[in-house]
Design a protein around this motif. Sequence first.
Motif, PDB file in Angstrom:
ATOM      1  N   THR A  64       2.153  -9.664   1.261  1.00 38.02           N
ATOM      2  CA  THR A  64       1.808  -8.747   2.340  1.00 38.02           C
ATOM      3  C   THR A  64       0.450  -8.079   2.156  1.00 38.02           C
ATOM      4  O   THR A  64       0.068  -7.240   2.988  1.00 38.02           O
ATOM      5  N   HIS A  65      -0.264  -8.402   1.094  1.00 37.45           N
ATOM      6  CA  HIS A  65      -1.648  -7.934   0.993  1.00 37.45           C
ATOM      7  C   HIS A  65      -2.513  -8.693   2.000  1.00 37.45           C
ATOM      8  O   HIS A  65      -2.318  -9.893   2.225  1.00 37.45           O
ATOM      9  N   THR A  66      -3.465  -8.000   2.580  1.00 37.48           N
ATOM     10  CA  THR A  66      -4.419  -8.643   3.473  1.00 37.48           C
ATOM     11  C   THR A  66      -5.596  -9.188   2.668  1.00 37.48           C
ATOM     12  O   THR A  66      -5.778  -8.850   1.489  1.00 37.48           O
ATOM     13  N   SER A  67      -6.410 -10.014   3.307  1.00 34.21           N
ATOM     14  CA  SER A  67      -7.623 -10.503   2.657  1.00 34.21           C
ATOM     15  C   SER A  67      -8.523  -9.335   2.269  1.00 34.21           C
ATOM     16  O   SER A  67      -9.164  -9.351   1.211  1.00 34.21           O
ATOM     17  N   GLU A  68      -8.546  -8.293   3.104  1.00 35.30           N
ATOM     18  CA  GLU A  68      -9.352  -7.116   2.808  1.00 35.30           C
ATOM     19  C   GLU A  68      -8.831  -6.400   1.571  1.00 35.30           C
ATOM     20  O   GLU A  68      -9.626  -5.883   0.764  1.00 35.30           O
ATOM     21  N   ASP A  69      -7.519  -6.343   1.397  1.00 35.27           N
ATOM     22  CA  ASP A  69      -6.941  -5.735   0.201  1.00 35.27           C
ATOM     23  C   ASP A  69      -7.391  -6.482  -1.053  1.00 35.27           C
ATOM     24  O   ASP A  69      -7.774  -5.871  -2.062  1.00 35.27           O
ATOM     25  N   ILE A  70      -7.316  -7.793  -1.004  1.00 36.67           N
ATOM     26  CA  ILE A  70      -7.699  -8.607  -2.156  1.00 36.67           C
ATOM     27  C   ILE A  70      -9.182  -8.400  -2.475  1.00 36.67           C
ATOM     28  O   ILE A  70      -9.564  -8.198  -3.641  1.00 36.67           O
ATOM     29  N   ASP A  71     -10.018  -8.423  -1.454  1.00 36.89           N
ATOM     30  CA  ASP A  71     -11.452  -8.256  -1.674  1.00 36.89           C
ATOM     31  C   ASP A  71     -11.772  -6.859  -2.208  1.00 36.89           C
ATOM     32  O   ASP A  71     -12.682  -6.698  -3.044  1.00 36.89           O
ATOM     33  N   ARG A  72     -11.023  -5.858  -1.761  1.00 36.41           N
ATOM     34  CA  ARG A  72     -11.230  -4.498  -2.273  1.00 36.41           C
ATOM     35  C   ARG A  72     -10.882  -4.419  -3.756  1.00 36.41           C
ATOM     36  O   ARG A  72     -11.565  -3.732  -4.528  1.00 36.41           O
ATOM     37  N   CYS A  73      -9.857  -5.119  -4.160  1.00 39.30           N
ATOM     38  CA  CYS A  73      -9.492  -5.161  -5.580  1.00 39.30           C
ATOM     39  C   CYS A  73     -10.602  -5.809  -6.396  1.00 39.30           C
ATOM     40  O   CYS A  73     -10.990  -5.311  -7.460  1.00 39.30           O
ATOM     41  N   ARG A 116       0.847  -1.177   0.000  1.00 39.46           N
ATOM     42  CA  ARG A 116       0.000   0.000   0.000  1.00 39.46           C
ATOM     43  C   ARG A 116       0.890   1.237   0.000  1.00 39.46           C
ATOM     44  O   ARG A 116       1.898   1.286   0.718  1.00 39.46           O
ATOM     45  N   THR A 117       0.524   2.239  -0.777  1.00 40.44           N
ATOM     46  CA  THR A 117       1.340   3.447  -0.852  1.00 40.44           C
ATOM     47  C   THR A 117       0.520   4.603  -1.401  1.00 40.44           C
ATOM     48  O   THR A 117      -0.540   4.394  -2.004  1.00 40.44           O
ATOM     49  N   ARG A 118       1.010   5.808  -1.189  1.00 38.16           N
ATOM     50  CA  ARG A 118       0.448   6.961  -1.873  1.00 38.16           C
ATOM     51  C   ARG A 118       1.231   7.173  -3.170  1.00 38.16           C
ATOM     52  O   ARG A 118       2.425   6.892  -3.234  1.00 38.16           O
TER      53      ARG A 118
END
Length: 404
Positions: free
Chosen positions: A384-393, A38-40
Amino acid sequence: MRSESSSGHGFDPVARLNAREDVGLRRELSPHETVGARTRWTNDPCGAQPVFAGDTPAIVMASNNYLGLAGDDRVTDAAGRCAELVGAGAGASRLVTGDTPAHRALERDLARTKGTKRALTFSSGYAANVGTITALDPDVVFSDVSNHASIIDGCRLASSEVVVYDHCDPDALETAMADRANELASTDSWLVVTDSVFSMDGDVAPLSSLCDVAEQYGAWMMVDEAHATGLYADGGGIVQRDGLSDRIQIQLGTLSKALGAQGGYVAASEPVVELLANEARSFVYSTGLAPPAAAAAQTALSIARHGDRRQQLWSNVDRLRTGLTAAGYDIAGSSQILPVIVGDRQDAVALAAELAEEGIVAPAIRPPTVPEGTSRIRLAPMATHTSEDIDRCVKAFERAEVAP
């Protein structure tokens, strides 16, 4: 300051940039604040310092930092300690005064992982490919049509005849070799070169079948494991996964993808490594790999071999593929790289823009990187992605108005 005029014998970079713009091929740099899951990020500031606005970082789904080790404290600490003890740079070519214990430690571990006698590090994977092919200087190179640009450029720079065979097709390779067997001297040197994991398609070369063909004609095999090193058993690549270390004469790879550092390597026999150290111009005439990068890569390789990052990555890959498939997308590939084929380049750019609005960084991949009509979004989840990151994608793709 001298003007850049198109008159006389100068160049016209503006016209060339406009020509790329007209056909949708102009690209821009997009600075990211950090290297991680995650980054800006911001648009290209050209010569100015980038300014990162907003508090919510975007989810990076297009990085080759597959194991998320580029920002791992253990890896960065190893780089810092080495910089203090050895120096920030090698200071010279390895053959002059640039050969340090950091290089030797990394090369020892790479050789052990790849099942070879020796390994040799280069300043980049690109330099490793170009240097190895030109140093070997085979009479004929048989190259997969989808091989990486560094392999293609190595073939161009060598004095070899280059035969391009159909993608991942051992039968096409056998046909090409049979044709050349009737035309060339029996003493000619032949080299078969292929990626193991193809970076844009995410598919995997049938290495065992390619070895069968190469051995039938007495050719050598050279496999680029850039997108596989560190991701399989004991930190190896597809060569190790398939148990082929003793059938492939030259294994290459990069330290800048799953290992999160910088540089490239070749793993091979003692004579091959000695030859490359003497004749690979991209090794001989380059300053040695920065010692901190070597130390970082060695630590990352140890984590890949002994930690649980690989399992975390493959879990995220399965979750993302399953989610996108359920959403109606056809996902190509059979590796950690998940291409979403769009087709039209403008549609791919529009889809990437929609994803960016949803906080997903996944730029469109367009020609000439991929063939015309196959523009795509290349997804690469990280350990290092979370399950929430994957679902957001997945949700971002579900909401997209532009779809294949």
